[in-house]
Design an enzyme around this catalytic site. Structure first.
Site, PDB file in Angstrom:
ATOM      1  N   HIS A  71      -9.705   8.933  -3.687  1.00 44.46           N
ATOM      2  CA  HIS A  71     -10.358   8.357  -4.870  1.00 44.46           C
ATOM      3  C   HIS A  71     -10.667   6.731  -4.312  1.00 44.46           C
ATOM      4  O   HIS A  71     -11.714   6.406  -4.612  1.00 44.46           O
ATOM      5  CB  HIS A  71      -9.481   8.403  -5.982  1.00 44.46           C
ATOM      6  CG  HIS A  71     -10.001   7.572  -7.416  1.00 44.46           C
ATOM      7  ND1 HIS A  71     -11.251   8.355  -7.797  1.00 44.46           N
ATOM      8  CD2 HIS A  71      -9.613   6.728  -8.129  1.00 44.46           C
ATOM      9  CE1 HIS A  71     -11.549   7.283  -8.957  1.00 44.46           C
ATOM     10  NE2 HIS A  71     -10.459   6.385  -9.043  1.00 44.46           N
ATOM     11  N   HIS A 120      -3.380   2.586  -8.399  1.00 43.12           N
ATOM     12  CA  HIS A 120      -4.657   1.997  -7.731  1.00 43.12           C
ATOM     13  C   HIS A 120      -5.052   0.627  -8.544  1.00 43.12           C
ATOM     14  O   HIS A 120      -4.721   0.435  -9.459  1.00 43.12           O
ATOM     15  CB  HIS A 120      -5.280   2.977  -7.159  1.00 43.12           C
ATOM     16  CG  HIS A 120      -6.136   3.433  -8.468  1.00 43.12           C
ATOM     17  ND1 HIS A 120      -5.466   4.455  -9.306  1.00 43.12           N
ATOM     18  CD2 HIS A 120      -7.634   3.509  -8.839  1.00 43.12           C
ATOM     19  CE1 HIS A 120      -6.500   4.777 -10.253  1.00 43.12           C
ATOM     20  NE2 HIS A 120      -7.741   4.229  -9.990  1.00 43.12           N
ATOM     21  N   ASP A 147      -5.719   8.653 -10.554  1.00 48.07           N
ATOM     22  CA  ASP A 147      -6.889   9.457 -10.651  1.00 48.07           C
ATOM     23  C   ASP A 147      -7.088  10.200  -9.244  1.00 48.07           C
ATOM     24  O   ASP A 147      -8.117  10.768  -8.917  1.00 48.07           O
ATOM     25  CB  ASP A 147      -8.117   8.484 -10.554  1.00 48.07           C
ATOM     26  CG  ASP A 147      -8.126   7.745 -12.049  1.00 48.07           C
ATOM     27  OD1 ASP A 147      -7.539   8.208 -12.872  1.00 48.07           O
ATOM     28  OD2 ASP A 147      -9.277   6.813 -12.040  1.00 48.07           O
ATOM     29  N   HIS A 178      -8.133  -0.063  -9.558  1.00 46.89           N
ATOM     30  CA  HIS A 178      -9.206  -0.138 -10.930  1.00 46.89           C
ATOM     31  C   HIS A 178      -8.710  -0.536 -11.924  1.00 46.89           C
ATOM     32  O   HIS A 178      -7.676  -0.586 -12.454  1.00 46.89           O
ATOM     33  CB  HIS A 178      -9.601   1.143 -10.928  1.00 46.89           C
ATOM     34  CG  HIS A 178     -10.557   1.843  -9.789  1.00 46.89           C
ATOM     35  ND1 HIS A 178     -10.735   3.032  -9.542  1.00 46.89           N
ATOM     36  CD2 HIS A 178     -11.186   1.459  -8.922  1.00 46.89           C
ATOM     37  CE1 HIS A 178     -11.547   3.184  -8.763  1.00 46.89           C
ATOM     38  NE2 HIS A 178     -11.747   2.059  -8.085  1.00 46.89           N
ATOM     39  N   ASP A 203      -9.050  -0.084 -15.172  1.00 49.43           N
ATOM     40  CA  ASP A 203      -8.690   0.694 -16.228  1.00 49.43           C
ATOM     41  C   ASP A 203      -7.229   1.343 -15.751  1.00 49.43           C
ATOM     42  O   ASP A 203      -6.776   2.009 -16.430  1.00 49.43           O
ATOM     43  CB  ASP A 203      -9.594   2.002 -16.401  1.00 49.43           C
ATOM     44  CG  ASP A 203      -9.978   2.775 -15.270  1.00 49.43           C
ATOM     45  OD1 ASP A 203      -9.747   2.557 -14.208  1.00 49.43           O
ATOM     46  OD2 ASP A 203     -10.001   4.170 -15.660  1.00 49.43           O
ATOM     47  N   HIS A 204      -6.619   0.711 -14.662  1.00 44.40           N
ATOM     48  CA  HIS A 204      -5.525   1.084 -14.363  1.00 44.40           C
ATOM     49  C   HIS A 204      -4.452  -0.382 -14.179  1.00 44.40           C
ATOM     50  O   HIS A 204      -3.130   0.028 -14.422  1.00 44.40           O
ATOM     51  CB  HIS A 204      -5.312   1.792 -13.180  1.00 44.40           C
ATOM     52  CG  HIS A 204      -5.910   3.083 -13.298  1.00 44.40           C
ATOM     53  ND1 HIS A 204      -5.044   4.211 -13.343  1.00 44.40           N
ATOM     54  CD2 HIS A 204      -7.185   3.597 -13.452  1.00 44.40           C
ATOM     55  CE1 HIS A 204      -5.817   5.337 -13.375  1.00 44.40           C
ATOM     56  NE2 HIS A 204      -7.092   4.927 -13.629  1.00 44.40           N
TER      57      HIS A 204
END
Length: 257
Positions: free
Chosen positions: A113, A54, A137, A56, A58-59
């Site tokens: 999420h 996804h 997540d 975000h 932090d990914h």
């Protein structure tokens, strides 16, 4: 296919898939580039693909720097994440297949999420050996992701796809949240002996700074409240007799925990 777990940021995990015969690698959810580059230099492997679950930061935070280092990368993500994942050039939907060397992965569309979240499941090529699930997540060891862009009904549908996989599936979730997740689980399922034993084990592991990822899906089915929305004991704990309401109340309680 070997899977290597790299810690990143404060509690993220990045996963590097490595084929030792061809010495090529793929990376799942590179939160940042530096840990990946250091590891690839150590094993002298060439990166050929990025599998994002996804959008975000932090990914996907390492995407751009990895693109600069390695030409012609295949950068995978959900079709509905169009414009949100840096460098994305492959847009995946439910039922699609991805390939890394001799392993074929199945793509699950798992909104909840986020609205575009996907997961990758690589069944084993060897009978009775575990497959590998990279779920971002959506599912955590002992928990699940917050509902930022989705609904409880969507998340149940998504987690149902995961729950249907074999018990020996390795669950490579993207954060080290397990201890706190299990502390919450005990507040709603404290009489569960499997959960009690797991909490003791995880508490000891974390006291030694040992990772709790990957988990096994069979353990999650017995101890993770967010895979047990239809369990009568959990329904009673949140005063509900309906699955979506049970899940929604559990998620709300966890958000405030």
């Amino acid at each position: 296919m070997q899977v290597h777990r790299l810690p990143a940021l404060s509690d993220n995990y990045i996963f590097v898939l490595h084929d030792t015969q061809e010495n090529v690698a793929a990376v799942v959810d590179p939160a940042e580039a530096e840990p990946v580059l250091r590891f690839l230099d150590k094993i002298a492997a060439v990166l050929v693909a990025i599998f994002n679950t996804h959008h975000h930061s932090d990914h996907v935070g390492g995407n751009k720097q990895l693109m600069q280092r390695f030409a012609n990368l295949r950068i995978y993500g959900g079709g509905e994440d169009f414009g949100r994942i840096p460098g994305q050039n492959v847009f995946l939907r439910e039922g699609d297949r991805v390939q890394f060397v001799d392993r074929i992965g199945e793509v699950f569309f798992v909104p909840g999420h986020t609205r575009a979240h996907i997961a990758y499941y690589f069944p084993s090529n060897v009978a009775d050996e575990p497959g590998d699930l990279f779920c971002g997540d959506t599912l955590f060891a002992g928990g699940c992701g917050r509902l930022f862009e989705g609904t409880p009904s969507q998340m149940i549908s998504s987690l149902s796809k995961i729950r249907a996989l074999p018990d020996n599936t390795r669950v490579w979730c993207a954060h080290e949240y397990t201890l706190k997740n299990l502390q919450f689980a005990l507040t709603v399922d404290g009489n569960n002996p499997d959960l009690q034993a797991r909490y003791t084990q995880v508490k000891e592991s974390r006291s030694r700074s040992e990772a709790t990822v990957p988990s096994l899906l069979g353990i999650e089915k017995r101890t993770n409240p967010f895979l047990r929305w239809d369990n009568p004991h959990l329904q009673a704990a949140v005063k509900s007799d309906e699955s979506v309401q049970t899940f929604a109340r559990l998620r709300g309680m966890k958000d405030r925990f």
